[in-house]
Structure formats: structure tokens, C-alpha cells
Design a protein around this motif. Structure first.
Motif, mmCIF file in Angstrom:
data_model
loop_
_atom_site.group_PDB
_atom_site.id
_atom_site.type_symbol
_atom_site.label_atom_id
_atom_site.label_comp_id
_atom_site.label_asym_id
_atom_site.label_seq_id
_atom_site.Cartn_x
_atom_site.Cartn_y
_atom_site.Cartn_z
ATOM 1 N N VAL A 27 -1.776 -1.625 5.615
ATOM 2 C CA VAL A 27 -0.981 -2.005 4.450
ATOM 3 C C VAL A 27 0.108 -2.977 4.901
ATOM 4 O O VAL A 27 0.538 -2.946 6.053
ATOM 5 C CB VAL A 27 -0.338 -0.774 3.761
ATOM 6 C CG1 VAL A 27 -1.405 0.085 3.119
ATOM 7 C CG2 VAL A 27 0.480 0.049 4.747
ATOM 8 N N ASP A 61 -6.603 1.159 4.365
ATOM 9 C CA ASP A 61 -7.097 0.472 3.178
ATOM 10 C C ASP A 61 -7.579 1.484 2.165
ATOM 11 O O ASP A 61 -7.960 2.607 2.505
ATOM 12 C CB ASP A 61 -8.256 -0.463 3.569
ATOM 13 C CG ASP A 61 -9.342 0.281 4.327
ATOM 14 O OD1 ASP A 61 -10.461 0.403 3.812
ATOM 15 O OD2 ASP A 61 -9.057 0.758 5.451
ATOM 16 N N THR A 81 -3.293 2.356 -1.286
ATOM 17 C CA THR A 81 -3.661 2.808 0.052
ATOM 18 C C THR A 81 -4.279 4.198 -0.002
ATOM 19 O O THR A 81 -4.101 4.935 -0.973
ATOM 20 C CB THR A 81 -2.420 2.837 0.979
ATOM 21 O OG1 THR A 81 -2.818 3.234 2.292
ATOM 22 C CG2 THR A 81 -1.379 3.820 0.478
#
Length: 367
Positions: free
Chosen positions: A278, A365, A285
Motif C-alpha cells: 500500500v 494488495d 487493502t
């Protein structure tokens, strides 16, 4: 963590390797990989991830669409399989049922035109290596699955190949025998110092046996590292999800800086985590936390991330209790409590405190 034998870092090299069966879809994409001499390298991933195709290209059973493979500095991309001096061990053992164990092990030596005296010496030595000295006159059908697999391993090693490839070699064995054979193969490889490239979809095998693990998905390596690093420091959501049991909490980054971030989850709660995949506030996230890193009850007090959770289920696993709970309005959060730990858990429906350090929580991610 196992250390590789000292040797050439690029003993095996995949250089810009591509593989496509139809000229459009690539099952292996832009593969660049170096394997050291004496290393035990595992290619790990789900079905269709490209790992077995890579092994078959290295063996010479599949052609390359592009790129090259080098073995000890020499290109082997166009070299026939029988001239690569590579040993192979398959899941099916592939032993000749009408030949004795000694004859099976001798087969690759006879194919290379070796003299009878040398063959006998090498076969006897190979039988001793796999602790089957008195089994040379038996047929494969008279041996157990584990013994047959050891014979297949001896046959792959008897001609002293520069490299041994193993394709799901333990897949046909039961759990206990599979675990025993993991150590058997690992100890033989360490003793001989041979280079091994091992393909499996079993993460336990990969973590137990390997110097390094290459995690494949979609024809690409997602992460390449030592087993401990793969487990403790996954670089993306796929690796975190694929390797071991893993808690996943979805949220949005509120603040970020200095390699750390604050992530909003659930109904007003926020979690401190290491910022891995991030970079900006507002970014979606998935947080990753291993179940064994979570403290429960009084031990959770004072943790950087500390919350009340509702217990949904408790399952006894022998060496630990697996506690499943709802946390931050997200169900399925797992805590592993060592059996015998001095902690009062209660039962389903009860509230309990849980907590963990920010460093043990990775913001990855969205996945």
C-alpha cells in the motif's frame, strides 16, 4: 532454515523463458530464475500455475517458446532429454514391474553402456543409500509405496546426474509415509550435495525440504525466498493466502508513513500494520495476520492491536486449540492456542480479548 551447499549461484538458469501451447496464451511468462549448485529448490503453486511446465522444459520434455535454459553455463534449450544428464523422479515411480529392484536401478547405467562390474558396484552402493540392501532381488510389486519411491530415487541418482528433477514424487503416499519420505529425500540430498528441483502443490513439503521456494501463479513467480521468509513475509495477498493458514481482514488505509499504516476495518475499528503493498491513504487493502501470532485473553492486553471478539467455534487439534471468532464484523478470524496454555477461553458466543503486534500484521494488495 536449510542452507544450500556452496556452489555456483547460476548452476541452472532460466533466461527470459516463455511457454505457449497455442501461440497466444502463455502458461509461463518472462521466467528468469537462477538455482545454485547443491540447492534444493521447490517450485510451488496451484494446478495450472506453470510450475510443472517449467520442470518439463528443464527436463527437455517440453520445448521453449522463447528464451533459453542454461545448465552449468551451457545452453540446453535444444538438447534432447537423454543428453542432459538429468535424473527424474515421478509421482508414479515408473518402475519396470517385470524387473527386479537391482535391475531397475541398473537400467540407466546399462543404457549408458557401463561395464557389469561397475554397474554392480554402483547398484550395491545405491541400495545401501536407500537402506534396501537385501531387497535387490525383489520385484517392485513386493515393496511398499515408500520403498518403491526410494528405489525410484536411487535409480535417478545412480548414474551421478548433475541435476535431479522431482515431479510430485510423494503425491501417491499416505500422510505419515509422505512426511517420513520428506526427511528421507532431504537427508539423501544433503549427504550427496546434488542439486534438486522439486515440484509440488503441497506447501508443507515445500517449507520442510527446501533451501528456497518459488511460488508460482498465472505463469509467473510471485515470490522467491527461503521458506521462513515466504511464510513470515509474504509479498502479496496470493502468497499469504496460499502458504499456511492466514487471517485476512479487508479495509482502507487511513494513514501511512515510515513503513507503517493505519487501516480502517469493520465498524469504526482501525488496525496498525506494516505497509507492504500500500502507498496512499484511501487505498483498499487486505491485512494478513498468522493465527499463531495472535494472543488471547489476558496475554492480549497491551498489544498494539487489541479488540473484543466473539467466539464462534473451538476445535481441538491435539497440540493446539483452533478458535474461530468474529472480529470487526468480519467472521472467520482464527487464533491458534497451544494445548496446555494457561488461558481461559470460554465457549461459542462468549466475548474475549485478542491482540497482536503491528509488525505481525501486513497490509497487502486487495485480494
Amino acid at each position: 532454515m536449510r542452507k544450500a551447499t556452496n556452489g555456483d549461484a547460476g548452476f541452472v538458469r532460466f533466461v527470459d523463458v516463455q511457454k505457449s501451447y497455442d501461440g497466444k496464451t502463455h502458461v509461463v511468462k518472462d521466467l528468469n530464475l537462477e538455482i545454485a549448485r547443491g540447492e534444493f529448490m521447490t517450485l510451488l503453486g496451484p494446478s495450472g500455475s506453470g510450475k510443472t511446465t517449467c520442470l518439463m522444459m528443464l527436463a527437455g520434455f517440453e520445448t521453449l517458446s522463447d528464451g533459453d535454459i542454461l545448465l552449468d553455463g551451457a545452453s540446453i534449450g535444444a538438447t534432447p532429454p537423454q543428453k542432459r544428464n538429468i535424473g527424474m523422479v515421478f509421482q508414479s515411480y515408473a518402475l519396470f514391474p517385470h524387473m527386479t529392484i537391482a535391475e531397475n536401478i541398473a537400467f540407466p547405467l546399462e543404457a549408458r553402456g557401463m561395464g557389469k562390474a561397475d554397474i554392480k558396484q554402483r547398484v550395491d552402493r545405491a541400495l545401501g543409500m536407500i537402506r534396501l540392501e537385501s531387497f535387490g532381488g525383489r520385484l517392485p510389486g513386493q515393496l511398499s509405496g515408500g520403498q518403491q519411491q526410494r528405489v525410484a530415487l536411487a535409480r535417478a541418482l545412480v548414474f551421478e546426474p548433475t541435476l535431479v528433477l522431482m515431479d510430485e514424487p510423494l503425491g501417491a503416499l499416505d500422510k505419515q509415509l509422505r512426511e517420513e519420505m520428506q526427511y528421507e529425500i532431504m537427508h539423501i540430498q544433503q549427504r550427496l550435495g546434488v542439486t534438486v528441483v522439486y515440484v509440488t502443490h503441497d506447501q508443507s513439503e515445500a517449507l520442510t525440504m527446501s533451501n528456497r521456494v518459488a511460488i508460482f501463479n498465472g505463469g509467473r513467480i510471485q515470490q522467491l525466498a527461503a521458506p521462513k521468509q515466504i511464510y513470515e513475509e509474504p509479498v502479496n495477498s496470493f502468497v499469504a493466502r496460499f502458504i499456511g493458514e492466514n487471517n485476512r481482514l479487508n479495509g482502507k488505509v487511513r494513514d501511512i508513513g515510515g513503513g507503517a499504516c493505519l487501516v480502517d476495518v469493520g465498524q469504526g475499528e482501525s488496525i496498525r500494520a506494516a505497509a507492504i503493498n500500500v502507498s496512499t491513504p484511501g487505498q483498499a487493502t487486505t491485512l494478513s495476520i498468522r493465527p499463531e501470532r495472535v494472543a488471547i485473553g489476558a496475554a492480549a492486553a497491551g498489544a498494539e492491536n487489541c479488540f473484543d471478539a466473539t467466539i464462534d467455534e473451538i476445535v481441538f487439534h491435539g497440540d493446539h486449540l483452533r478458535v474461530s471468532a468474529t472480529l470487526c464484523a468480519q467472521p472467520g478470524f482464527v487464533i491458534k492456542v497451544p494445548n496446555g496454555a494457561d488461558v481461559s477461553i470460554g465457549g461459542p458466543g462468549e466475548r474475549i480479548k485478542i491482540g497482536w503486534a503491528a509488525r505481525d500484521c501486513r497490509a497487502l494488495d486487495q485480494g
